[in-house]
Design an enzyme around this catalytic site. Sequence first.
Site, PDB file in Angstrom:
ATOM      1  N   ASP A   1      41.199  50.388  79.000  1.00 48.25           N
ATOM      2  CA  ASP A   1      41.545  49.108  78.361  1.00 48.25           C
ATOM      3  C   ASP A   1      42.825  48.592  79.002  1.00 48.25           C
ATOM      4  O   ASP A   1      43.767  49.365  79.229  1.00 48.25           O
ATOM      5  CB  ASP A   1      41.763  49.295  76.858  1.00 48.25           C
TER       6      ASP A   1
ATOM      7  N   ASP B   1      31.206  45.033  67.051  1.00 41.75           N
ATOM      8  CA  ASP B   1      32.331  45.772  66.499  1.00 41.75           C
ATOM      9  C   ASP B   1      32.399  45.496  65.000  1.00 41.75           C
ATOM     10  O   ASP B   1      32.372  44.328  64.591  1.00 41.75           O
ATOM     11  CB  ASP B   1      33.637  45.329  67.152  1.00 41.75           C
TER      12      ASP B   1
END
Length: 237
Positions: free
Chosen positions: A8, A129
């Site tokens: 990330d 998500d």
Amino acid sequence: MLIFPAIDIINGKPVRLYKGDFSTASQVADDAVETALGFSLVGCEWVHMVDLDGSLKKEPVNSLVFISVAEQTPLKVELGGGIRTVKDIDFYVNHGISRIILGSVALKNPDLVSQAVKEFGDIIAVGIDAKNGFVATEGWTQSSEVYFTDLAKRMEAVGVKNIIYTDIGRDGTLSGPNIEQLIKINNAVSCNITASGGVTDITDIKNLRDNGLYAAICGKSIYSGTLNLKEAVEVCK
């Protein structure tokens, strides 16, 4: 089952978050390309990358980092974060990105997903998500009243073949994946389901494998040393 080590990115650097909270960002490596090369040496074929700045700004931010990994390593790059238009998708595909993850737009602009699937086919994946089973968007900062399996079925209906499912409450916690929800979404649709969030050790990897998941994303477990990446790759062959 495939293993997707995660990188990330915030401000060009590899970081990890706790439960998706940007205020908890901590740098875990100096260089994304160097980190990705290490993943390739233990047998990984893919790397899962997220433009966290892009998620918040709703546009690509750290593009050069992802393109560099695609160009300078043998890994295939799966990328999400800030990808909101066909132009964004086209740019990344033409610069060597192998799979594009559409997140917030799957809920807010499903027509874009449909258009993207028609144009780019299996290159398009959708990231779902959820907090307590309900879909969250905009870098996990906004919640909705849409249940995760309902969105999965909508995405399957427009031709999506790959879904990455993240239980936000497990992400970065090393508390184990949400097996119950992963089995639920895996049974709800015919799409390939990638498990994200909570993977801690080799036992979790074996559990996901044995429950028929397509892939597992591993982030904090790799950087903290609770998961041996090479062993994970080996048990999934």
